[in-house]
Design an enzyme around this catalytic site. Structure first.
Site, PDB file in Angstrom:
ATOM      1  N   CYS A  78      15.780  22.079  -1.700  1.00 18.54           N
ATOM      2  CA  CYS A  78      15.797  22.012  -0.504  1.00 18.54           C
ATOM      3  C   CYS A  78      15.064  20.559   0.086  1.00 18.54           C
ATOM      4  CB  CYS A  78      14.995  22.931   0.126  1.00 18.54           C
ATOM      5  SG  CYS A  78      15.688  23.654   1.783  1.00 18.54           S
ATOM      6  N   HIS A 133      11.257  21.338   6.742  1.00 18.80           N
ATOM      7  CA  HIS A 133      10.981  21.299   5.435  1.00 18.80           C
ATOM      8  C   HIS A 133      10.406  20.146   4.610  1.00 18.80           C
ATOM      9  CE1 HIS A 133      11.915  24.306   1.717  1.00 18.80           C
ATOM     10  NE2 HIS A 133      10.611  24.096   1.734  1.00 18.80           N
TER      11      HIS A 133
HETATM   12 CA    CA Z   1      18.074  24.858   0.629  1.00 20.60          CA
END
Ligand code: CA
Length: 512
Positions: A78, A133
């Site tokens: 990610c 994120h």
């Molecule tokens: Ca992801």
């Protein structure tokens, strides 16, 4: 009449763009919407072969545009994948490998040029909505204070979304520089809720107890609809200027928490239902563009940050016959194709041939160079250093590969791999992703994975490495997309040359 300075700047930019676009016969600069799904695998959409889920909106998008079959997230993880998308720089250049959690500051230096900065330079309105994120602040974020620097310091006019995803506390929305609904008399406490969480294996849902202050404003099952509404509202509010929207959904990362109206609608459990919600979200964006008359002049790109996940809650879907990554080997976090080869669809009516497919090697790291070319901005030397302009792969049909190589990162540093033409070279054994003592675990450390899916190829037997497996891996993806056979012993000279080139690519360090 007094014309505001900003308008003058915009008008002059607009004129420049018109001259730029007159060459291609295009009038005003196109809007750009990037929908970045989370953990959506190569086999998770019906237009990529899924049968247990139905994705009519995304299928329609593909039928109105171009579907790529060899598109990759630059990392199977990610955070580095998102870093690559925004900066156009390989995350390994700044030693960025794992996902960041909530005690990490912003991983992108505000001085680094992002794709949002490029669009601002070109006079666009910009927004980031959804999963961030990439950390907030210069050090450990203060969730009860100002979350700065963050998206607004990287070229976005506004931000609304969640810091990570709803598998990690605090479960809150952040808007611009602050947690939404923050109550100083009832401060957020990091990890407070996490300690009471119990994982529900069947549903792939973390059952949570407690909830304080801003936590209470956040309901897992309404995240998808909230983000969709925010995005469509933002588009409506910016239709009079060229705009760039980076919309990062939390679908379909676990826990799988679709709105009640999507629950039970797929044949792949909650996982499939969450894909159905994602498809609805994409449909909402498409409908809004249609209602506002923006379809013709909007480049809409849909892709995913990494491959599908089979461990954890994804097992239910897998057992029901849904293959998250289609025929690909491995999954999220792996150097194998299932880790990083992802759906990628682009629509721009009149510019991109409807219903077409492309087997060009492309990556999300290419966004900055591509959009810079689209809006007529030049990139300086250190801006998007690893990004390729793939505009011709979107709007044309290049006969030669645009990229002759692509470095692909897995979770482990030992598994930074290289793609060249048909060949994929992995400088180590196994996938380099999750580890697990028990089948189906979701481990971050320890020995190489025992995968739930019990991966089997010429090197692996039921998820475990064979004793005679070579130390490195080489696959011919043209003849063996499923990576069934490691052919490194047959082609040592190819592997050697790729190893050398990978070392050269890896040698150049960058700054965040
Ligand atoms: Ca992801």
């Amino acid at each position: 009449m007094k014309i505001p300075f900003k308008t003058l700047i915009f008008l002059s930019l607009f004129t420049l763009h018109n001259s730029h676009f007159s060459a291609t016969g295009t009038s005003p600069p196109p809007n750009v919407v990037v929908i970045f799904a989370d953990d959506l695998g190569y086999g998770d959409l019906s237009c990529y072969g899924a049968t247990k889920v139905k994705t009519p909106n995304i299928d329609q998008l593909a039928s109105q545009g171009r579907r790529f079959t060899d598109a990759h997230a630059t990392s199977a993880v990610c955070t580095p994948s998102r870093y690559a998308l925004l900066t156009g720089q390989y995350p390994f250049r700044v030693d960025l490998w794992p996902p960041v959690f909530l005690k990490t500051g912003l991983v992108v230096d505000p001085n680094r040029t992002t794709v949002a900065d490029i669009m601002k330079r070109a006079g666009y309105d910009t927004a980031c909505i959804g999963k961030w994120h990439l950390g907030f602040g210069t050090d450990t974020p203060n969730w009860n204070g100002e979350l700065k620097p963050g998206p607004l310091e990287l070229g976005f006019d506004s931000y609304f979304g969640m810091p990570v995803v709803n598998s990690h506390p605090p479960f809150v929305y952040v808007e611009n520089h602050h947690v939404v609904g923050l109550d100083p008399n009832d401060p957020l406490v990091y990890d407070q809720v996490a300690e009471t969480r119990i994982f529900d294996e069947k549903m792939g849902i973390d059952q949570i107890g407690g909830g304080k202050a801003a936590h209470g404003l956040y309901d897992d099952e309404y995240v998808g609809t909230t983000l969709a509404n925010r995005s469509t509202d933002w588009i409506r509010g910016h239709k009079d200027n060229p705009f760039f929207l980076y919309f990062a959904t939390t679908n379909i990362h676990h826990p799988f928490t679709p709105h009640p109206r999507f629950q039970g609608t797929s044949q792949a459990g909650r996982y499939g239902d969450f894909i159905h919600e994602l498809d609805w979200i994409v449909g909402e964006v498409m409908n809004t563009l249609e209602e506002e008359g923006l379809v013709e002049n909007t480049l809409l790109i849909f892709t995913s940050d990494n491959g599908g996940m089979i461990n954890r809650g994804g097992q239910e879907a897998w057992k029901l016959g849904h293959n998250q990554n289609g025929e690909l080997f491995g999954f999220k976090f792996d150097a194998w194709e299932g880790g990083h080869r992802v759906p990628f669809i682009a629509r721009w009516p009149g510019k991109i041939t409807t219903g077409s497919t492309s087997d060009q090697l492309v990556s999300n790291i290419d966004l900055i160079a591509t959009l810079a070319a689209l809006v007529g901005e030049n990139l300086e030397k250190d801006e998007g250093p690893d990004s390729f302009n793939i505009l011709s792969a979107l709007t044309g049909k290049p006969t030669e590969p645009i990229r002759d190589h692509l470095a692909l990162a897995a979770f482990r540093k030992t598994h930074l791999s290289l793609r060249e033409g048909d060949w994929m070279y992995i400088p180590n054994q196994a996938g380099g992703g999750f580890s697990a003592k028990n089948v189906g675990d979701h481990g971050f450390g320890g020995p190489p994975a025992i995968h739930f899916a019990g991966e089997t190829n010429s090197d692996m037997a039921d998820g475990a490495l064979k004793l005679d497996a070579p130390k490195e891996q080489l696959y011919n993806l043209r003849t063996d997309l499923s990576q069934s056979t490691n052919v490194i012993r047959e082609h040592p000279e190819i592997a050697q040359a790729m190893k050398k080139r990978l070392a050269e690519i890896r040698a150049a360090k960058g700054t965040r």
